[in-house]
Design a protein around this motif. Structure first.
Motif, PDB file in Angstrom:
ATOM      1  N   ARG A 156       0.558  -0.652  -0.068  1.00 50.04           N
ATOM      2  CA  ARG A 156       0.097  -0.284   0.338  1.00 50.04           C
ATOM      3  C   ARG A 156       0.363   0.997  -0.022  1.00 50.04           C
ATOM      4  N   ARG A 157       1.989   1.578   0.604  1.00 53.29           N
ATOM      5  CA  ARG A 157       2.927   2.114   0.309  1.00 53.29           C
ATOM      6  C   ARG A 157       3.883   2.511  -0.670  1.00 53.29           C
ATOM      7  N   MET A 158       4.366   3.165  -0.254  1.00 49.21           N
ATOM      8  CA  MET A 158       5.215   4.031  -2.012  1.00 49.21           C
ATOM      9  C   MET A 158       7.170   3.124  -1.162  1.00 49.21           C
ATOM     10  N   ALA A 159       7.298   2.524  -2.057  1.00 50.19           N
ATOM     11  CA  ALA A 159       8.601   2.126  -2.589  1.00 50.19           C
ATOM     12  C   ALA A 159       9.556   2.941  -2.149  1.00 50.19           C
ATOM     13  N   SER A 160       9.714   4.062  -2.035  1.00 49.71           N
ATOM     14  CA  SER A 160      10.519   5.053  -1.932  1.00 49.71           C
ATOM     15  C   SER A 160      10.646   5.270  -0.440  1.00 49.71           C
ATOM     16  N   ASP A 161      10.022   5.124   0.046  1.00 47.67           N
ATOM     17  CA  ASP A 161       9.827   5.019   1.854  1.00 47.67           C
ATOM     18  C   ASP A 161      10.977   4.406   2.566  1.00 47.67           C
ATOM     19  N   LEU A 196       2.019   0.818 -17.824  1.00 47.85           N
ATOM     20  CA  LEU A 196       2.897   1.550 -17.206  1.00 47.85           C
ATOM     21  C   LEU A 196       4.251   0.410 -17.106  1.00 47.85           C
ATOM     22  N   ILE A 197       4.337   0.119 -15.967  1.00 49.97           N
ATOM     23  CA  ILE A 197       5.719  -0.364 -15.265  1.00 49.97           C
ATOM     24  C   ILE A 197       6.195  -1.501 -15.979  1.00 49.97           C
ATOM     25  N   GLN A 227       9.388   6.782  -8.411  1.00 48.36           N
ATOM     26  CA  GLN A 227       8.821   6.478  -7.005  1.00 48.36           C
ATOM     27  C   GLN A 227       7.816   5.235  -6.407  1.00 48.36           C
ATOM     28  N   ARG A 228       6.413   5.401  -6.629  1.00 48.88           N
ATOM     29  CA  ARG A 228       5.608   4.351  -6.203  1.00 48.88           C
ATOM     30  C   ARG A 228       6.198   2.716  -6.275  1.00 48.88           C
ATOM     31  N   HIS A 229       6.592   2.571  -7.605  1.00 49.44           N
ATOM     32  CA  HIS A 229       7.075   1.207  -6.847  1.00 49.44           C
ATOM     33  C   HIS A 229       8.178   0.907  -7.892  1.00 49.44           C
ATOM     34  N   PHE A 230       8.781   1.357  -7.906  1.00 49.58           N
ATOM     35  CA  PHE A 230      10.256   0.943  -7.954  1.00 49.58           C
ATOM     36  C   PHE A 230      11.450   1.976  -6.711  1.00 49.58           C
TER      37      PHE A 230
END
Length: 334
Positions: free
Chosen positions: A124-129, A183-184, A218-221
Motif C-alpha cells: 500500500r505504501r510508496m516503495a521510496s519510503d 506502464l510498469i 517512486q511509488r513502485h520502483f
C-alpha cells in the motif's frame, strides 16, 4: 528446518550441479516462481552457511527483497554507513541504490525478490519510503505474512520444498492486477536498453508527462526515474566487466557513458568504490550467486530481471554479455 538436515540444495531441474558449487559449509539455490507469479516475483533464493566462521557477503543494488532466516545467528546489514540489525527473522530489504553487505553467523537465509509489479500488487505504501532501508517485514505487510513464512519454513526439511511453499503463500496475495501495470512493464523494458538514461527521454518514449513517470517510479520502483535508469546502466556495464575477467576493460561499458571517469563516478555512487576494489573485497559468494542466478533465471542480478519476459535474459547487447551463464565468474583481479 535445520541447516545440517536440509537436503536437495545442490541443483534445480535441468541445471548442472556445478553451477551451484560453493566452498565447504556453504550452499545456495535459486528457483523461479510459478508462472502465475513470474511478473511479481523475480526469484526465490536460498543461502546457507554452517556458522563455524562468521561471513560477510556482498549484494548488488537491487529492488525489494523479502528475507527470512532459519536457525540463524544474529544477522546485520550495512548499506554504506548505515547499519541495520540484528534483524528480525522476517525482514524487508527496500529498493537499494548502493551495494550492501550482510554479516551472517550461520543458518539459512531465504530471499524472495519482489518486482515493481509485485510491489504494486502487494504494498500500500510508496516503495521510496524504504529506499536503502531494511525493516521488519511485519511493519510493512503485517504479522500474518511474517508468521506464515517463518512457521512454514521452520517445518520444512528439504530445500526443494521451499518453492512450493512460497508459491502457495504468495499466490493469493499477488492475484489482483494493479492499474499501473502496463506502464510498469513498458518502463521495465526501457530500463534494460542501452543508452536510455534521461527521465525526459524515458517519459517521451512512454508517452507520459515527466511528473507522471516520476510518481510511477517512486511509488513502485522506489527511487526517481533518473537514479533508476543510472543504476540499470551501471549494473549492465559492471556485470559486463565482470564477464571479461578484466575490471579495466572499459570497452564493454554502456555507450552512453561520456568517458571512463564518468563510469567511475557511477561506480562510486552505486558501489562506494572502484570496480576493481569492489571485486577484490567481494568474496566468492557474490561471484557464485551471479553465475547461478543467470543459469536459472536468465538475468545475472535482481535489478536487471526482465519482467516482460520472465525467465529470459534481457535482449540489449550489454545485457546479453552480462547474463550469459556459459562461462564461470572471474576471479577478482589482483
Amino acid at each position: 528446518m535445520k541447516t545440517e538436515q536440509v537436503r536437495g540444495g545442490t541443483h534445480t531441474s535441468n541445471i548442472p550441479a556445478s553451477v551451484f558449487a560453493m566452498p565447504p559449509g556453504m550452499r545456495m539455490r535459486y528457483d523461479a516462481p510459478a508462472p502465475a507469479l513470474a511478473e511479481c516475483v523475480t526469484a526465490y533464493a536460498v543461502y546457507a552457511h554452517d556458522g563455524s566462521i562468521p561471513a560477510v557477503n556482498w549484494f548488488m543494488p537491487a529492488p525489494p527483497m523479502i528475507s527470512v532466516v532459519v536457525d540463524a545467528g544474529p544477522l546485520c546489514v550495512s548499506i554504506r554507513n548505515t547499519r541495520f540489525g540484528p534483524l528480525s527473522r522476517a525482514s524487508l530489504y527496500g529498493p537499494t541504490s548502493r551495494a550492501f553487505c550482510a554479516e551472517t553467523n550461520g543458518g539459512i537465509m531465504v530471499g524472495v525478490g519482489v518486482s515493481a509489479i509485485g510491489w504494486a500488487r502487494l504494498a500500500r505504501r510508496m516503495a521510496s519510503d524504504l529506499h536503502n532501508r531494511v525493516v521488519p517485514l511485519a511493519s510493512v505487510f503485517g504479522a500474518g505474512l511474517s508468521n506464515r513464512l517463518t512457521d512454514g519454513l521452520d517445518a520444512l526439511h528439504d530445500d526443494a520444498d521451499i518453492k512450493p511453499l512460497l508459491d502457495d503463500l504468495l499466490a493469493p496475495l499477488l492475484a489482483r492486477p494493479h492499474p499501473d501495470e502496463p506502464l510498469i512493464r513498458r518502463f521495465s523494458v526501457l530500463m534494460l536498453q542501452d543508452g536510455v538514461v534521461e527521465s525526459g527521454d524515458a517519459a517521451t518514449r512512454l508517452d507520459i508527462p515527466t511528473h507522471a513517470l516520476r510518481r510511477l517510479s517512486q511509488r513502485h520502483f522506489g527511487m526517481t526515474p533518473k537514479l533508476l535508469l543510472r543504476r540499470a546502466r551501471f549494473l549492465r556495464s559492471f556485470l559486463a566487466l565482470m564477464r571479461t575477467g578484466e575490471p579495466a576493460d572499459y570497452s564493454v561499458i554502456d555507450g552512453s557513458y561520456f568517458d571512463v571517469p564518468h563510469f567511475l563516478r557511477d561506480a562510486e555512487t552505486f558501489l562506494g568504490t572502484t570496480p576493481r576494489r569492489f571485486l577484490q573485497n567481494a568474496n566468492r559468494f557474490l561471484h557464485a550467486s551471479i553465475v547461478a542466478r543467470a543459469a536459472v533465471l536468465g538475468a545475472a542480478t535482481h535489478a536487471l530481471h526482465d519482467v516482460a519476459s520472465p525467465g529470459r535474459a534481457p535482449t540489449s547487447p550489454a545485457a546479453k554479455r552480462t547474463n550469459s551463464p556459459s562461462s564461470p565468474a572471474p576471479t577478482p583481479a589482483p
